[in-house]
Design a protein around this motif. Structure first.
Motif, mmCIF file in Angstrom:
data_model
loop_
_atom_site.group_PDB
_atom_site.id
_atom_site.type_symbol
_atom_site.label_atom_id
_atom_site.label_comp_id
_atom_site.label_asym_id
_atom_site.label_seq_id
_atom_site.Cartn_x
_atom_site.Cartn_y
_atom_site.Cartn_z
ATOM 1 N N VAL A 188 0.650 -1.104 -0.289
ATOM 2 C CA VAL A 188 0.251 -0.153 0.070
ATOM 3 C C VAL A 188 0.499 1.235 0.412
ATOM 4 O O VAL A 188 1.241 1.445 0.963
ATOM 5 C CB VAL A 188 -1.435 0.211 1.674
ATOM 6 N N GLY A 189 1.205 1.720 -1.425
ATOM 7 C CA GLY A 189 0.701 3.508 -1.143
ATOM 8 C C GLY A 189 0.117 4.191 -0.818
ATOM 9 O O GLY A 189 -0.232 5.041 0.248
ATOM 10 N N GLY A 190 -0.613 4.881 -2.086
ATOM 11 C CA GLY A 190 -1.604 6.443 -2.059
ATOM 12 C C GLY A 190 -3.154 4.978 -1.712
ATOM 13 O O GLY A 190 -4.140 5.634 -2.316
ATOM 14 N N GLY A 191 -2.458 3.020 -2.385
ATOM 15 C CA GLY A 191 -3.703 2.759 -1.992
ATOM 16 C C GLY A 191 -4.846 2.036 -3.194
ATOM 17 O O GLY A 191 -5.177 1.498 -3.521
ATOM 18 N N GLY A 192 -3.831 2.537 -4.682
ATOM 19 C CA GLY A 192 -4.068 1.788 -6.149
ATOM 20 C C GLY A 192 -5.164 0.277 -5.837
ATOM 21 O O GLY A 192 -6.129 0.193 -6.443
ATOM 22 N N LEU A 193 -3.665 -0.264 -6.024
ATOM 23 C CA LEU A 193 -4.229 -1.687 -6.202
ATOM 24 C C LEU A 193 -4.608 -1.824 -5.299
ATOM 25 O O LEU A 193 -5.610 -2.993 -5.200
ATOM 26 C CB LEU A 193 -2.738 -2.207 -5.766
ATOM 27 N N ALA A 194 -4.352 -1.609 -3.558
ATOM 28 C CA ALA A 194 -5.459 -1.688 -2.486
ATOM 29 C C ALA A 194 -6.969 -2.076 -2.635
ATOM 30 O O ALA A 194 -7.437 -3.831 -2.249
ATOM 31 C CB ALA A 194 -4.403 -2.010 -1.195
ATOM 32 N N SER A 195 -6.870 -0.165 -3.135
ATOM 33 C CA SER A 195 -8.391 -1.037 -3.171
ATOM 34 C C SER A 195 -9.422 -1.546 -4.246
ATOM 35 O O SER A 195 -10.264 -1.970 -3.869
ATOM 36 C CB SER A 195 -8.815 0.999 -3.491
ATOM 37 N N GLY A 196 -8.618 -1.584 -5.146
ATOM 38 C CA GLY A 196 -9.101 -2.133 -6.432
ATOM 39 C C GLY A 196 -9.177 -3.738 -6.397
ATOM 40 O O GLY A 196 -10.112 -4.569 -6.511
ATOM 41 N N LEU A 197 -8.578 -4.119 -5.778
ATOM 42 C CA LEU A 197 -8.056 -5.695 -5.445
ATOM 43 C C LEU A 197 -8.833 -6.392 -4.219
ATOM 44 O O LEU A 197 -9.615 -7.403 -4.538
ATOM 45 C CB LEU A 197 -6.315 -6.203 -5.442
ATOM 46 N N SER A 198 -9.065 -5.894 -3.481
ATOM 47 C CA SER A 198 -9.824 -5.656 -2.106
ATOM 48 C C SER A 198 -10.999 -6.224 -2.706
ATOM 49 O O SER A 198 -11.686 -6.803 -2.166
ATOM 50 C CB SER A 198 -9.404 -5.014 -1.364
ATOM 51 N N THR A 199 -11.714 -5.445 -3.331
ATOM 52 C CA THR A 199 -12.644 -4.565 -4.102
ATOM 53 C C THR A 199 -13.139 -6.462 -4.879
ATOM 54 O O THR A 199 -13.966 -6.639 -4.717
ATOM 55 C CB THR A 199 -13.026 -4.159 -4.639
ATOM 56 N N ILE A 200 -11.647 -6.805 -5.532
ATOM 57 C CA ILE A 200 -11.856 -8.422 -5.956
ATOM 58 C C ILE A 200 -12.582 -8.978 -5.287
ATOM 59 O O ILE A 200 -13.472 -10.080 -5.647
ATOM 60 C CB ILE A 200 -11.307 -8.032 -7.209
ATOM 61 N N PHE A 201 -11.811 -8.853 -4.163
ATOM 62 C CA PHE A 201 -11.928 -10.513 -4.019
ATOM 63 C C PHE A 201 -13.316 -10.302 -2.691
ATOM 64 O O PHE A 201 -13.767 -11.129 -2.288
ATOM 65 C CB PHE A 201 -10.675 -10.526 -2.303
ATOM 66 N N HIS A 202 -13.721 -8.752 -2.649
ATOM 67 C CA HIS A 202 -15.138 -8.648 -1.417
ATOM 68 C C HIS A 202 -15.868 -9.324 -2.715
ATOM 69 O O HIS A 202 -17.136 -9.754 -2.379
ATOM 70 C CB HIS A 202 -15.342 -7.925 -1.459
ATOM 71 N N LEU A 203 -16.073 -9.353 -3.625
ATOM 72 C CA LEU A 203 -17.327 -9.930 -4.647
ATOM 73 C C LEU A 203 -16.962 -11.444 -5.082
ATOM 74 O O LEU A 203 -17.666 -11.911 -5.303
ATOM 75 C CB LEU A 203 -16.725 -8.855 -6.023
ATOM 76 N N LEU A 204 -15.713 -11.779 -5.723
ATOM 77 C CA LEU A 204 -15.631 -12.782 -6.116
ATOM 78 C C LEU A 204 -14.320 -14.146 -4.572
ATOM 79 O O LEU A 204 -14.878 -15.250 -5.257
ATOM 80 C CB LEU A 204 -14.274 -12.873 -6.941
ATOM 81 N N SER A 205 -14.298 -13.654 -4.002
ATOM 82 C CA SER A 205 -14.376 -14.434 -3.409
ATOM 83 C C SER A 205 -13.734 -13.691 -1.487
ATOM 84 O O SER A 205 -12.873 -13.290 -1.064
ATOM 85 C CB SER A 205 -12.128 -14.493 -3.764
#
Length: 421
Positions: A188-205
């Motif tokens: 996590v830096g500014g949060g772009g990767l963390a916010s996108g990736l965590s959303t996908i896992f929230h939806l699919l896994s």
């Protein structure tokens, strides 16, 4: 500072559209098992190798997705971005591929390897401006240019198209994994990767725990989540330059506080040790931010045993000229490198006595600075000593004190340490 009211959360359909946009541009990076780390932690450790992207980091995903979405009118105006390095390379690549003029603001201390890469990827389409000491300084200068010239700003993390582009990493992991993933560790830096990736896992896994990892010296997301509001840090340690921001994105914070299972931090010295281990044991070159997720596994050793784990290796843009500093920080973290002010008696044979009677048989002097003789009974020297075992430190200090050589121990005096070393 109060937060903006953010209600945006990435939609799966838009992330899939981003994946289609990136086809043939961003590589489908491998999800590879790590034999060394799997054995060490008695778990199945998989590495998502975003360091193998053409621009050597995942940042190409968000940058290209954002820039390719611009209207022709906006493209004609030209784009501006601010970056500590990896976003700049993604933007430069996109500018050259889409034939759009871009101005890229980077902090003045950005490693030369990264600025050279930006020039290479951007060809004649980008202009680099080095300014300020941190990403936040570069960001302010970039925004000033946008306001003055009416250009389009391509934010490195706080932007919907950027987040959706980075979220494609999550899509790929879920498609590539042969078994359900128990934990994903994401830098996590500014949060772009963390916010996108965590959303996908929230939806699919949704059973997968997504853990965000920050450098100890720049805990902007950790602090913000603890405070329950996006918080600007006054001072940060800039060593992990790809993940060192004073303030995370408002959109990123709003998503991460909902979807991240936990935020944790890692000492910069531990990151340095991981960089060296990956190079020496696995022939993998990573930048400091790219080593964050593997560096944190020690903190979860009991929890992850027997589990399926994914660590995002986010980038490999490491400047070889930093190798000496990386080794030094790793030794300091392990307790194997120590600096002292030694008071040598002003007599012949004092140094020989120190070498023969004070140092242990495997201790090594790696730094020695002695100004001049004085009229006093003893004269100070700054001495760096590398020891083989951290347990040897206390006996070493005891021998110095018993023979009247000890002056000051510098490792735990950061201001004096910085001044003298």
């Amino acid at each position: 500072m109060s937060d903006l009211k953010i209600s945006y959360f990435p939609e799966l359909e838009n992330v899939k559209k981003a994946a289609a946009t990136l086809k043939g541009v961003a590589a489908l990076t491998p999800l590879l098992p790590s034999l060394n780390y799997s054995r060490k932690f008695e778990a199945k450790i998989l590495l998502k190798r975003e360091d193998l992207q053409q621009v050597r980091s995942y940042k190409i995903r968000g940058a290209f997705n954002k820039i390719s979405s611009l209207s022709q009118n906006d493209r004609d105006k030209g784009i501006v971005c601010a970056s500590a390095g990896n976003h700049a390379q993604g933007v430069a690549f996109a500018c050259a591929k889409l034939k759009i003029k871009g101005t890229i603001f980077m902090p003045a201390p950005t490693p030369g390897q990264k600025t050279e890469q930006v020039k290479m990827f951007g060809e004649d389409y980008v202009t680099i401006v080095l300014t300020g000491d941190t990403f936040d300084d570069a960001y302010k200068a970039a925004k000033t240019e946008c306001d003055a010239l009416g250009k389009i700003f391509v934010h490195p993390f706080d932007d919907e198209k950027i987040i959706e582009g980075q979220a494609t990493v999550g899509l790929e992991i879920i498609e590539q994994a042969e078994e359900e993933i128990d934990y994903v560790f994401v830098p996590v830096g500014g949060g772009g990767l963390a916010s996108g990736l965590s959303t996908i896992f929230h939806l699919l896994s949704p059973k997968t725990k997504v853990i965000g990892v920050e450098p100890e010296g720049a805990p902007s997301m950790s602090t913000s989540i603890f405070n329950k509001e996006n918080t600007t840090l006054r001072l940060i340690e800039k060593f992990v330059d790809g993940a060192a921001v004073q303030r995370v994105g408002d959109r990123n914070f709003a998503i991460c506080k909902e979807y991240l299972h936990k935020m944790v931090t890692v000492p910069e010295g531990k990151v340095c040790q991981t960089i060296l281990d990956l190079y020496n044991k696995d022939a993998i070159v990573v930048e400091p931010a790219g080593a964050l997720t593997l560096s944190v596994l020690d903190q979860f050793a009991d929890e992850i045993k027997g589990k399926n784990i994914v660590c995002i290796v986010s980038g490999s843009n490491n400047d070889i000229t930093r190798t000496a500093e990386i080794k030094e920080r790793a030794l300091l973290y392990q307790g194997l490198k120590h600096y002292f002010i030694i008071r040598f008696p002003q007599r012949a044979g004092a140094l020989r006595e120190f070498l023969n009677e004070i140092l242990g048989p495997n201790d090594d002097i790696t730094f020695f600075e002695y100004k001049k003789k004085t009229s006093r009974e003893d004269g100070p020297a700054v001495v760096g000593i590398e020891i083989q075992d951290s347990a040897s430190l206390e006996p070493l200090i005891a021998r110095m004190k018993s023979r009247k050589f000890f002056g000051e121990y510098l490792n735990d005096k950061p201001d004096l340490f910085e001044f003298l070393i």
